[in-house]
Design an enzyme around this catalytic site. Structure first.
Site, mmCIF file in Angstrom:
data_model
loop_
_atom_site.group_PDB
_atom_site.id
_atom_site.type_symbol
_atom_site.label_atom_id
_atom_site.label_comp_id
_atom_site.label_asym_id
_atom_site.label_seq_id
_atom_site.Cartn_x
_atom_site.Cartn_y
_atom_site.Cartn_z
ATOM 1 N N SER A 151 84.363 59.922 13.112
ATOM 2 C CA SER A 151 84.497 61.349 12.832
ATOM 3 C C SER A 151 83.738 62.113 13.903
ATOM 4 O O SER A 151 82.797 61.584 14.510
ATOM 5 C CB SER A 151 83.913 61.677 11.450
ATOM 6 O OG SER A 151 83.805 63.077 11.253
ATOM 7 N N TYR A 164 77.458 61.615 5.003
ATOM 8 C CA TYR A 164 78.705 61.255 5.680
ATOM 9 C C TYR A 164 78.485 61.175 7.189
ATOM 10 O O TYR A 164 78.909 60.213 7.844
ATOM 11 C CB TYR A 164 79.775 62.297 5.353
ATOM 12 C CG TYR A 164 81.109 62.041 5.997
ATOM 13 C CD1 TYR A 164 82.013 61.133 5.454
ATOM 14 C CD2 TYR A 164 81.490 62.733 7.143
ATOM 15 C CE1 TYR A 164 83.239 60.901 6.044
ATOM 16 C CE2 TYR A 164 82.717 62.529 7.736
ATOM 17 C CZ TYR A 164 83.595 61.607 7.178
ATOM 18 O OH TYR A 164 84.817 61.386 7.769
#
Length: 260
Positions: A151, A164
């Site tokens: 990501s 995350y």
């Protein structure tokens, strides 16, 4: 398509496993790999969903497909899934390591349970799949390509995503470490770092007022279309990337330029 492009970027003869294939990015990757000529295996916990999707992809593309039950947080499940792939199609030579989740929250409100759930899926689960894939490739002498879905939050940080972001930063560093060790075996390890793409794990958040504000503050002022991730993945899966490994490639409409 010219013979040059077909031979360079095509995936005919490849066996591709997409982990986390039941929806979103994984489902998009599975269809793209089939269109590029690979035999495609869809792995996820939701067996009924991937079985239906595997049939749809086979009907649409003519590719050989298979659905296998896989829970990346369970070591036995991962081994059994790879066994099923080998029995049906042979050794996986392309692995899209895509299972993941997000639990948005402010750092002070995160719980240990949220941390463990996120890390066990996003980081340890991805490590578990990559290691099993590499063992099989090494035993077969086939080499191959492992593509981890990281990501842009593995390259920079944002609010309400600390756990995350930490997990995805671990994926980026794991990608580099494994690429360094496994290059001598002909096993490439790369990561794709998507920007904001609407998927099952974030669609509710992106529809909130705060989520919409975050999107409008990006250079592109929009979320990405899932199809815009396909070219990067197909390049890394194909022999076109034969000398490309250890890369964390943003696909984000210049978002990480701002983060930097």
């Amino acid at each position: 398509m010219s013979d040059y492009l077909t031979e360079t970027f095509g995936l005919k003869g490849k066996v591709a496993l997409v982990v986390g294939a039941s929806s979103g990015i994984g489902a998009q990757f599975a269809r793209a790999l089939a269109l590029a000529g690979a035999d495609v295996v869809l792995g996820a916990r939701r067996a009924a969903k991937i079985e239906a999707l595997a049939k749809d992809i086979a009907d649409e593309t003519g590719a050989r497909t298979l659905a296998v039950s896989m829970d990346v947080t369970d070591a036995d499940s991962v081994v059994k899934a790879f066994d099923a792939v080998e029995e049906a199609f042979g050794t996986c030579t392309v692995v899209c390591n895509n299972a993941g989740l997000a639990i948005p929250n402010w750092a002070l409100e995160d719980t240990e349970e949220d941390w463990d759930t996120t890390m066990n899926t996003n980081l340890k689960g991805m490590w578990r799949v990559a290691r099993e894939a590499a063992k099989r490739m090494l035993e077969a002498g086939s080499g191959g390509s492992i593509i981890n879905t990281a990501s842009i939050l593995g390259l920079g940080v944002g609010p309400m995503q600390s756990t995350y972001a930490i997990s995805k930063a671990g994926v980026v560093q794991m990608t580099r470490a494994l690429a360094l060790e496994w290059q001598r075996f002909g096993i490439r390890v790369n990561a794709i770092c998507p920007g904001y793409f609407k998927t099952e794990i974030n669609d509710d958040f992106l529809e909130t007022e705060y989520g919409q504000k975050m999107v409008q503050n990006t250079p592109a002022r929009r979320v990405g279309k899932l199809a815009e991730l396909e070219p990067a993945m197909l390049m890394l899966a194909s022999d076109a990337s034969s000398f490309t490994t250890g890369v964390a490639l943003p696909v984000d409409g210049a978002h990480t330029v701002r983060l930097a």
